[in-house]
Design a protein around this motif. Structure first.
Motif, PDB file in Angstrom:
ATOM      1  N   CYS A  43       0.832  -1.202   0.000  1.00 44.56           N
ATOM      2  CA  CYS A  43       0.000   0.000   0.000  1.00 44.56           C
ATOM      3  C   CYS A  43       0.865   1.250   0.000  1.00 44.56           C
ATOM      4  N   THR A  44       0.525   2.195  -0.861  1.00 48.68           N
ATOM      5  CA  THR A  44       1.143   3.507  -0.892  1.00 48.68           C
ATOM      6  C   THR A  44       0.050   4.530  -0.634  1.00 48.68           C
ATOM      7  N   LEU A  45       0.301   5.451   0.291  1.00 50.99           N
ATOM      8  CA  LEU A  45      -0.661   6.508   0.582  1.00 50.99           C
ATOM      9  C   LEU A  45      -0.506   7.601  -0.466  1.00 50.99           C
ATOM     10  N   VAL A  46      -1.577   7.860  -1.210  1.00 53.72           N
ATOM     11  CA  VAL A  46      -1.558   8.836  -2.304  1.00 53.72           C
ATOM     12  C   VAL A  46      -2.416  10.031  -1.890  1.00 53.72           C
ATOM     13  N   PRO A  47      -1.857  11.248  -1.921  1.00 53.69           N
ATOM     14  CA  PRO A  47      -2.624  12.418  -1.487  1.00 53.69           C
ATOM     15  C   PRO A  47      -3.462  13.020  -2.599  1.00 53.69           C
ATOM     16  N   ASN A  48      -4.481  13.755  -2.208  1.00 52.74           N
ATOM     17  CA  ASN A  48      -5.159  14.675  -3.117  1.00 52.74           C
ATOM     18  C   ASN A  48      -4.484  16.021  -2.875  1.00 52.74           C
ATOM     19  N   ASN A  75     -17.530   5.578 -12.840  1.00 49.05           N
ATOM     20  CA  ASN A  75     -16.156   6.074 -12.795  1.00 49.05           C
ATOM     21  C   ASN A  75     -16.086   7.449 -12.143  1.00 49.05           C
ATOM     22  N   ASP A  76     -17.056   7.750 -11.292  1.00 45.42           N
ATOM     23  CA  ASP A  76     -17.188   9.069 -10.684  1.00 45.42           C
ATOM     24  C   ASP A  76     -16.646   9.131  -9.249  1.00 45.42           C
ATOM     25  N   VAL A  77     -15.665   8.313  -8.940  1.00 45.12           N
ATOM     26  CA  VAL A  77     -15.162   8.220  -7.573  1.00 45.12           C
ATOM     27  C   VAL A  77     -14.288   9.427  -7.258  1.00 45.12           C
ATOM     28  N   MET A  78     -14.695  10.192  -6.247  1.00 46.97           N
ATOM     29  CA  MET A  78     -14.001  11.420  -5.877  1.00 46.97           C
ATOM     30  C   MET A  78     -13.201  11.236  -4.584  1.00 46.97           C
ATOM     31  N   VAL A  79     -12.054  11.903  -4.542  1.00 42.62           N
ATOM     32  CA  VAL A  79     -11.223  11.934  -3.345  1.00 42.62           C
ATOM     33  C   VAL A  79     -11.372  13.343  -2.764  1.00 42.62           C
ATOM     34  N   PRO A  80     -11.903  13.470  -1.545  1.00 46.26           N
ATOM     35  CA  PRO A  80     -12.119  14.800  -0.980  1.00 46.26           C
ATOM     36  C   PRO A  80     -10.815  15.584  -0.805  1.00 46.26           C
ATOM     37  N   ALA A  81     -10.920  16.899  -0.831  1.00 47.33           N
ATOM     38  CA  ALA A  81      -9.765  17.761  -0.581  1.00 47.33           C
ATOM     39  C   ALA A  81      -9.217  17.480   0.815  1.00 47.33           C
ATOM     40  N   GLY A  82      -7.907  17.544   0.942  1.00 40.56           N
ATOM     41  CA  GLY A  82      -7.282  17.350   2.249  1.00 40.56           C
ATOM     42  C   GLY A  82      -7.214  15.911   2.697  1.00 40.56           C
ATOM     43  N   THR A  83      -7.522  14.979   1.804  1.00 40.06           N
ATOM     44  CA  THR A  83      -7.475  13.563   2.162  1.00 40.06           C
ATOM     45  C   THR A  83      -6.626  12.817   1.135  1.00 40.06           C
ATOM     46  N   GLY A  84      -6.657  11.531   1.209  1.00 35.43           N
ATOM     47  CA  GLY A  84      -5.917  10.709   0.274  1.00 35.43           C
ATOM     48  C   GLY A  84      -6.536   9.330   0.209  1.00 35.43           C
ATOM     49  N   PHE A  85      -5.791   8.402  -0.379  1.00 40.16           N
ATOM     50  CA  PHE A  85      -6.290   7.035  -0.499  1.00 40.16           C
ATOM     51  C   PHE A  85      -5.103   6.076  -0.510  1.00 40.16           C
ATOM     52  N   TRP A  86      -5.407   4.823  -0.274  1.00 35.06           N
ATOM     53  CA  TRP A  86      -4.393   3.763  -0.324  1.00 35.06           C
ATOM     54  C   TRP A  86      -4.420   3.119  -1.696  1.00 35.06           C
ATOM     55  N   TYR A  87      -3.252   3.066  -2.340  1.00 38.43           N
ATOM     56  CA  TYR A  87      -3.114   2.339  -3.601  1.00 38.43           C
ATOM     57  C   TYR A  87      -2.494   0.997  -3.258  1.00 38.43           C
ATOM     58  N   MET A  88      -3.217  -0.096  -3.514  1.00 40.97           N
ATOM     59  CA  MET A  88      -2.749  -1.447  -3.210  1.00 40.97           C
ATOM     60  C   MET A  88      -2.163  -2.041  -4.485  1.00 40.97           C
TER      61      MET A  88
END
Length: 156
Positions: free
Chosen positions: A62-67, A125-138
């Protein structure tokens, strides 16, 4: 404080750590609406790249990817360079405050998810990442770099 099966490492003061561009922190708080969290820094218009770490199907990494933007952004706005692996191998996990994060998969050309709408299942395909957050890329394959979406300074 970090606790592992082998040791306990006491926390160090925040003043002893700097947060470099392209890195991230994971903040978990009770009642965030009562305890604001601010991260202050400088704006740069330079394009930034982020390394997605290598993993395998047996052991995804997992890599933490920021917005990096001040607004929500679609996961497809990142420049993936055709590197994600489909067939539910590489996945994106977006924390959303619920017990289960939103899981997003690669279909060969874009990120999205299947959603039941009445009697049919449709690709969204409308998945949004909120401002000030991020997600895990597996990741289940070799390492690669992504180009983060361009950010803009806040309007005055």
């Amino acid at each position: 404080t970090t606790i592992t099966k082998d040791s306990v490492v006491p926390a160090t003061p925040a003043s002893e750590h700097s947060l470099e561009r392209n890195s991230a922190v994971w903040v978990t708080r009770d009642k965030p609406e009562e305890k604001p969290f601010f991260l202050i820094g400088q704006y740069s218009s330079e394009t930034q790249k982020l390394k997605i770490e290598a993993g395998t199907e047996a052991n995804p990494v997992c890599t933490l990817v920021p917005n990096p933007c001040l607004t929500a952004i679609n996961v497809n706005a990142y420049d993936w360079g055709g590197n994600p692996i489909g067939d539910n191998k590489d996945l994106i996990r977006i924390p959303n405050g619920d017990k289960a994060p939103l899981l997003v998969q690669w279909n060969g050309t874009e990120w999205g998810r299947y959603v039941n709408e009445g009697r049919k299942t449709v690709w969204k395909n409308d998945v949004m990442v909120p401002a000030g957050t991020g997600f895990w890329y597996m990741r289940c394959g070799g390492e690669f770099e992504i180009t983060l979406p361009a950010s803009a300074p806040a309007a005055e």
